[in-house]
Design a protein around this motif. Sequence first.
Motif, mmCIF file in Angstrom:
data_model
loop_
_atom_site.group_PDB
_atom_site.id
_atom_site.type_symbol
_atom_site.label_atom_id
_atom_site.label_comp_id
_atom_site.label_asym_id
_atom_site.label_seq_id
_atom_site.Cartn_x
_atom_site.Cartn_y
_atom_site.Cartn_z
ATOM 1 N N TYR A 53 0.805 -1.212 0.000
ATOM 2 C CA TYR A 53 0.000 0.000 0.000
ATOM 3 C C TYR A 53 0.843 1.269 0.000
ATOM 4 N N VAL A 54 2.079 1.189 0.387
ATOM 5 C CA VAL A 54 2.909 2.396 0.431
ATOM 6 C C VAL A 54 3.103 2.979 -0.964
ATOM 7 N N ASP A 55 3.178 2.110 -1.958
ATOM 8 C CA ASP A 55 3.358 2.604 -3.325
ATOM 9 C C ASP A 55 2.342 2.010 -4.293
ATOM 10 N N ASP A 56 1.369 1.305 -3.721
ATOM 11 C CA ASP A 56 0.297 0.713 -4.530
ATOM 12 C C ASP A 56 0.837 -0.198 -5.622
ATOM 13 N N GLN A 57 1.884 -0.919 -5.295
ATOM 14 C CA GLN A 57 2.486 -1.838 -6.249
ATOM 15 C C GLN A 57 2.073 -3.271 -5.915
ATOM 16 N N SER A 58 2.023 -4.063 -6.944
ATOM 17 C CA SER A 58 1.723 -5.468 -6.760
ATOM 18 C C SER A 58 2.714 -6.319 -7.546
ATOM 19 N N ASN A 59 2.939 -7.513 -7.064
ATOM 20 C CA ASN A 59 3.848 -8.448 -7.723
ATOM 21 C C ASN A 59 3.208 -9.825 -7.756
ATOM 22 N N TYR A 60 3.622 -10.605 -8.743
ATOM 23 C CA TYR A 60 3.020 -11.907 -8.946
ATOM 24 C C TYR A 60 4.065 -12.983 -9.157
ATOM 25 N N LEU A 61 3.681 -14.186 -8.796
ATOM 26 C CA LEU A 61 4.452 -15.366 -9.155
ATOM 27 C C LEU A 61 4.463 -15.446 -10.681
ATOM 28 N N ASP A 62 5.589 -15.805 -11.249
ATOM 29 C CA ASP A 62 5.699 -15.827 -12.704
ATOM 30 C C ASP A 62 4.619 -16.678 -13.356
ATOM 31 N N SER A 63 4.299 -17.786 -12.762
ATOM 32 C CA SER A 63 3.370 -18.719 -13.401
ATOM 33 C C SER A 63 1.919 -18.230 -13.384
ATOM 34 N N VAL A 64 1.627 -17.187 -12.604
ATOM 35 C CA VAL A 64 0.250 -16.676 -12.581
ATOM 36 C C VAL A 64 0.152 -15.296 -13.217
ATOM 37 N N GLN A 65 1.297 -14.737 -13.573
ATOM 38 C CA GLN A 65 1.302 -13.411 -14.181
ATOM 39 C C GLN A 65 0.405 -13.397 -15.411
ATOM 40 N N GLY A 66 -0.468 -12.389 -15.476
ATOM 41 C CA GLY A 66 -1.378 -12.281 -16.609
ATOM 42 C C GLY A 66 -2.675 -13.053 -16.447
ATOM 43 N N ARG A 67 -2.727 -13.932 -15.463
ATOM 44 C CA ARG A 67 -3.958 -14.702 -15.217
ATOM 45 C C ARG A 67 -4.616 -14.302 -13.904
ATOM 46 N N PHE A 68 -3.824 -13.938 -12.922
ATOM 47 C CA PHE A 68 -4.335 -13.558 -11.596
ATOM 48 C C PHE A 68 -4.177 -12.061 -11.406
ATOM 49 N N THR A 69 -5.126 -11.489 -10.679
ATOM 50 C CA THR A 69 -5.063 -10.070 -10.341
ATOM 51 C C THR A 69 -5.412 -9.878 -8.879
ATOM 52 N N ILE A 70 -4.533 -9.177 -8.173
ATOM 53 C CA ILE A 70 -4.794 -8.852 -6.778
ATOM 54 C C ILE A 70 -5.282 -7.418 -6.688
ATOM 55 N N SER A 71 -6.284 -7.182 -5.861
ATOM 56 C CA SER A 71 -6.820 -5.836 -5.701
ATOM 57 C C SER A 71 -7.358 -5.687 -4.290
ATOM 58 N N SER A 72 -7.560 -4.439 -3.891
ATOM 59 C CA SER A 72 -8.080 -4.199 -2.544
ATOM 60 C C SER A 72 -9.117 -3.093 -2.572
ATOM 61 N N ASP A 73 -9.929 -3.053 -1.536
ATOM 62 C CA ASP A 73 -10.855 -1.939 -1.407
ATOM 63 C C ASP A 73 -10.099 -0.757 -0.808
ATOM 64 N N ASN A 74 -10.719 0.396 -0.794
ATOM 65 C CA ASN A 74 -10.032 1.606 -0.346
ATOM 66 C C ASN A 74 -9.579 1.520 1.100
ATOM 67 N N ALA A 75 -10.295 0.792 1.894
ATOM 68 C CA ALA A 75 -9.953 0.701 3.316
ATOM 69 C C ALA A 75 -8.880 -0.340 3.593
ATOM 70 N N LYS A 76 -8.484 -1.079 2.566
ATOM 71 C CA LYS A 76 -7.460 -2.129 2.656
ATOM 72 C C LYS A 76 -7.905 -3.298 3.512
ATOM 73 N N ASN A 77 -9.158 -3.308 3.907
ATOM 74 C CA ASN A 77 -9.611 -4.395 4.756
ATOM 75 C C ASN A 77 -10.016 -5.635 3.979
ATOM 76 N N THR A 78 -10.315 -5.465 2.713
ATOM 77 C CA THR A 78 -10.700 -6.591 1.875
ATOM 78 C C THR A 78 -9.803 -6.632 0.651
ATOM 79 N N VAL A 79 -9.236 -7.758 0.416
ATOM 80 C CA VAL A 79 -8.358 -7.961 -0.738
ATOM 81 C C VAL A 79 -8.899 -9.140 -1.538
#
Length: 117
Positions: A53-79
Amino acid sequence: QVQVVESGGGSVQAGGSLRLSCVASGDTFGISATAWYRQALGKQRELVAVIRYVDDQSNYLDSVQGRFTISSDNAKNTVYLQMNNLKPEDTAVYYCNVNVQWRANYWGQGTQVTVSS
């Protein structure tokens, strides 16, 4: 203390989609990052995706890149972890990890994802 609860797992055929949810409650002030891990039977737990959340960056395992997406709500309580084009090798128990102030880690109980060919 932070309580972490995952949901959304299930059984799908290859090529299908699932969306996992991770809800954090309790002393959630200061959440630094939230990550999804998975552990297949007989294998070590591995990091699948993480959102910082400090820089709103996300990273993925190579094998799921392009297939999985991580996201969160504004309160960061739900991902969420949106998983598309699932493959049998994605079969595992998926765990949510919540990191607070880069010091404490809290884990959920896990949710099973099974992908059949």
